[in-house]
Design a protein around this motif. Structure first.
Motif, PDB file in Angstrom:
ATOM      1  N   ASN A  73       0.839  -1.204   0.000  1.00  0.00           N
ATOM      2  CA  ASN A  73       0.000   0.000   0.000  1.00  0.00           C
ATOM      3  C   ASN A  73       0.870   1.248   0.000  1.00  0.00           C
ATOM      4  OD1 ASN A  73      -3.079  -0.188   0.228  1.00  0.00           O
ATOM      5  ND2 ASN A  73      -2.377  -1.910   1.457  1.00  0.00           N
ATOM      6  N   GLY A  74       1.913   1.252   0.808  1.00  0.00           N
ATOM      7  CA  GLY A  74       2.820   2.400   0.858  1.00  0.00           C
ATOM      8  C   GLY A  74       3.494   2.660  -0.478  1.00  0.00           C
ATOM      9  N   LEU A  75       3.824   1.589  -1.189  1.00  0.00           N
ATOM     10  CA  LEU A  75       4.453   1.711  -2.506  1.00  0.00           C
ATOM     11  C   LEU A  75       3.462   2.088  -3.600  1.00  0.00           C
ATOM     12  CD1 LEU A  75       6.790  -1.391  -2.273  1.00  0.00           C
ATOM     13  CD2 LEU A  75       7.546   0.993  -2.524  1.00  0.00           C
ATOM     14  N   GLY A  76       2.166   2.006  -3.287  1.00  0.00           N
ATOM     15  CA  GLY A  76       1.141   2.321  -4.273  1.00  0.00           C
ATOM     16  C   GLY A  76       0.745   1.119  -5.113  1.00  0.00           C
ATOM     17  N   GLU A  77       1.257  -0.057  -4.765  1.00  0.00           N
ATOM     18  CA  GLU A  77       0.963  -1.260  -5.541  1.00  0.00           C
ATOM     19  C   GLU A  77      -0.362  -1.898  -5.155  1.00  0.00           C
ATOM     20  OE1 GLU A  77       4.430  -3.737  -5.147  1.00  0.00           O
ATOM     21  OE2 GLU A  77       5.736  -2.162  -5.921  1.00  0.00           O
ATOM     22  N   ARG A  78      -0.922  -1.470  -4.061  1.00  0.00           N
ATOM     23  CA  ARG A  78      -2.251  -1.890  -3.606  1.00  0.00           C
ATOM     24  C   ARG A  78      -2.975  -0.662  -3.091  1.00  0.00           C
ATOM     25  NH1 ARG A  78      -0.989  -7.240   0.010  1.00  0.00           N
ATOM     26  NH2 ARG A  78      -0.513  -8.613  -1.725  1.00  0.00           N
ATOM     27  N   GLY A  79      -4.241  -0.833  -2.803  1.00  0.00           N
ATOM     28  CA  GLY A  79      -5.020   0.270  -2.250  1.00  0.00           C
ATOM     29  C   GLY A  79      -5.440   1.237  -3.336  1.00  0.00           C
ATOM     30  N   PRO A  80      -5.633   2.489  -2.962  1.00  0.00           N
ATOM     31  CA  PRO A  80      -6.076   3.485  -3.948  1.00  0.00           C
ATOM     32  C   PRO A  80      -5.082   3.575  -5.106  1.00  0.00           C
ATOM     33  CG  PRO A  80      -6.123   4.396  -1.728  1.00  0.00           C
ATOM     34  CD  PRO A  80      -5.444   3.072  -1.626  1.00  0.00           C
ATOM     35  N   ARG A  81      -5.592   3.757  -6.302  1.00  0.00           N
ATOM     36  CA  ARG A  81      -4.705   3.910  -7.460  1.00  0.00           C
ATOM     37  C   ARG A  81      -3.930   5.207  -7.310  1.00  0.00           C
ATOM     38  NH1 ARG A  81      -8.945   2.961 -12.208  1.00  0.00           N
ATOM     39  NH2 ARG A  81      -9.636   4.884 -11.250  1.00  0.00           N
ATOM     40  N   TRP A  82      -2.606   5.121  -7.328  1.00  0.00           N
ATOM     41  CA  TRP A  82      -1.787   6.294  -7.061  1.00  0.00           C
ATOM     42  C   TRP A  82      -2.026   7.419  -8.061  1.00  0.00           C
ATOM     43  CZ3 TRP A  82       1.322   7.043 -11.228  1.00  0.00           C
ATOM     44  CH2 TRP A  82       1.813   5.935 -11.917  1.00  0.00           C
ATOM     45  N   TRP A  83      -2.350   7.108  -9.287  1.00  0.00           N
ATOM     46  CA  TRP A  83      -2.534   8.151 -10.292  1.00  0.00           C
ATOM     47  C   TRP A  83      -3.832   8.930 -10.111  1.00  0.00           C
ATOM     48  CZ3 TRP A  83      -2.037   2.952 -11.355  1.00  0.00           C
ATOM     49  CH2 TRP A  83      -3.191   2.274 -11.736  1.00  0.00           C
ATOM     50  N   ASP A  84      -4.698   8.475  -9.192  1.00  0.00           N
ATOM     51  CA  ASP A  84      -5.938   9.193  -8.919  1.00  0.00           C
ATOM     52  C   ASP A  84      -5.797  10.224  -7.795  1.00  0.00           C
ATOM     53  OD1 ASP A  84      -7.325   7.810 -10.872  1.00  0.00           O
ATOM     54  OD2 ASP A  84      -8.144   6.328  -9.479  1.00  0.00           O
ATOM     55  N   ASP A  85      -4.671  10.198  -7.083  1.00  0.00           N
ATOM     56  CA  ASP A  85      -4.475  11.095  -5.937  1.00  0.00           C
ATOM     57  C   ASP A  85      -3.365  12.103  -6.208  1.00  0.00           C
ATOM     58  OD1 ASP A  85      -6.409   9.814  -4.392  1.00  0.00           O
ATOM     59  OD2 ASP A  85      -4.968   8.405  -3.541  1.00  0.00           O
ATOM     60  N   GLU A  86      -3.410  13.186  -5.451  1.00  0.00           N
ATOM     61  CA  GLU A  86      -2.350  14.189  -5.516  1.00  0.00           C
ATOM     62  C   GLU A  86      -1.061  13.602  -4.948  1.00  0.00           C
ATOM     63  OE1 GLU A  86      -2.581  17.285  -6.822  1.00  0.00           O
ATOM     64  OE2 GLU A  86      -4.626  16.793  -7.421  1.00  0.00           O
ATOM     65  N   VAL A  87       0.069  14.088  -5.440  1.00  0.00           N
ATOM     66  CA  VAL A  87       1.370  13.584  -5.008  1.00  0.00           C
ATOM     67  C   VAL A  87       1.545  13.706  -3.495  1.00  0.00           C
ATOM     68  CG1 VAL A  87       3.864  13.934  -5.162  1.00  0.00           C
ATOM     69  CG2 VAL A  87       2.474  13.965  -7.241  1.00  0.00           C
ATOM     70  N   ALA A  88       1.144  14.811  -2.911  1.00  0.00           N
ATOM     71  CA  ALA A  88       1.321  15.007  -1.467  1.00  0.00           C
ATOM     72  C   ALA A  88       0.591  13.933  -0.664  1.00  0.00           C
ATOM     73  CB  ALA A  88       0.838  16.394  -1.055  1.00  0.00           C
ATOM     74  N   ALA A  89      -0.600  13.571  -1.082  1.00  0.00           N
ATOM     75  CA  ALA A  89      -1.369  12.533  -0.382  1.00  0.00           C
ATOM     76  C   ALA A  89      -0.697  11.177  -0.530  1.00  0.00           C
ATOM     77  CB  ALA A  89      -2.797  12.476  -0.923  1.00  0.00           C
ATOM     78  N   ARG A  90      -0.141  10.907  -1.693  1.00  0.00           N
ATOM     79  CA  ARG A  90       0.535   9.629  -1.938  1.00  0.00           C
ATOM     80  C   ARG A  90       1.796   9.516  -1.095  1.00  0.00           C
ATOM     81  NH1 ARG A  90       0.324  11.026  -8.050  1.00  0.00           N
ATOM     82  NH2 ARG A  90       2.304   9.902  -8.157  1.00  0.00           N
ATOM     83  N   VAL A  91       2.557  10.583  -1.038  1.00  0.00           N
ATOM     84  CA  VAL A  91       3.790  10.571  -0.238  1.00  0.00           C
ATOM     85  C   VAL A  91       3.445  10.447   1.239  1.00  0.00           C
ATOM     86  CG1 VAL A  91       5.806  11.943   0.439  1.00  0.00           C
ATOM     87  CG2 VAL A  91       5.146  11.788  -1.980  1.00  0.00           C
ATOM     88  N   GLN A  92       2.388  11.136   1.675  1.00  0.00           N
ATOM     89  CA  GLN A  92       1.966  11.024   3.076  1.00  0.00           C
ATOM     90  C   GLN A  92       1.546   9.600   3.392  1.00  0.00           C
ATOM     91  OE1 GLN A  92      -1.232  10.482   4.611  1.00  0.00           O
ATOM     92  NE2 GLN A  92      -0.298  10.763   6.621  1.00  0.00           N
ATOM     93  N   ARG A  93       0.830   8.950   2.485  1.00  0.00           N
ATOM     94  CA  ARG A  93       0.403   7.561   2.672  1.00  0.00           C
ATOM     95  C   ARG A  93       1.623   6.632   2.783  1.00  0.00           C
ATOM     96  NH1 ARG A  93      -3.820   7.422  -0.656  1.00  0.00           N
ATOM     97  NH2 ARG A  93      -2.576   7.206  -2.515  1.00  0.00           N
ATOM     98  N   ALA A  94       2.636   6.887   1.963  1.00  0.00           N
ATOM     99  CA  ALA A  94       3.858   6.079   2.011  1.00  0.00           C
ATOM    100  C   ALA A  94       4.575   6.263   3.347  1.00  0.00           C
ATOM    101  CB  ALA A  94       4.784   6.457   0.853  1.00  0.00           C
ATOM    102  N   HIS A  95       4.655   7.505   3.818  1.00  0.00           N
ATOM    103  CA  HIS A  95       5.305   7.772   5.113  1.00  0.00           C
ATOM    104  C   HIS A  95       4.522   7.119   6.256  1.00  0.00           C
ATOM    105  CE1 HIS A  95       8.743  10.337   4.246  1.00  0.00           C
ATOM    106  NE2 HIS A  95       8.014  10.924   3.307  1.00  0.00           N
ATOM    107  N   ALA A  96       3.206   7.155   6.195  1.00  0.00           N
ATOM    108  CA  ALA A  96       2.390   6.521   7.243  1.00  0.00           C
ATOM    109  C   ALA A  96       2.617   5.011   7.255  1.00  0.00           C
ATOM    110  CB  ALA A  96       0.912   6.840   7.025  1.00  0.00           C
TER     111      ALA A  96
END
Length: 124
Positions: A73-96
């Motif tokens: 999920n942190g890598l974006g390989e599961r969960g919400p599709r990374w291309w549908d979210d803003e970069v800041a939200a994706r990076v925050q998700r990875a840090h979490a």
């Protein structure tokens, strides 16, 4: 970090096809150090899955599969599709995800990568 807007990502940048099966690629916008640490956690969790299966330890298997899921999920390989979210939200998700993984399975050496060939008694 990726310089392009994720909405410009092509299917080739979003998906990897192996043996006819489509797999989601890692989010290209993640900082290299964050992605590397998430991949390290993923590798250690996958090894722990194998160990838990061999030991027949169902409780451990559930716990380590959770770690695999967190890393992916942190890598974006599961969960919400990374291309549908803003970069800041994706990076925050990875840090979490990374914070949770560090809590569940702290890296050896206080977070610094540990190499087997750096150990004095390896292969002796």
């Amino acid at each position: 970090m990726g310089s392009r807007d994720s909405s410009d990502a092509t299917d080739d940048e979003r998906w990897l096809v192996v043996g006819g099966r489509r797999w989601r690629r890692t989010d290209p916008a993640l900082p290299d150090d964050v992605a590397a640490r998430l991949r390290s956690h993923l590798g250690r969790a996958r090894a722990a899955v194998r160990s838990a299966k061999l030991a027949g330890d169902d409780a451990a298997l559930v716990a380590v599969r959770h770690r695999v899921s967190l890393a992916k999920n942190g890598l974006g390989e599961r969960g919400p599709r990374w291309w549908d979210d803003e970069v800041a939200a994706r990076v925050q998700r990875a840090h979490a995800a990374l914070s949770e993984l560090d809590r569940l399975a702290p890296p050896a050496g206080g977070g610094a990568p540990v190499r087997a060939d750096a150990v004095d008694d390896v292969n002796t």
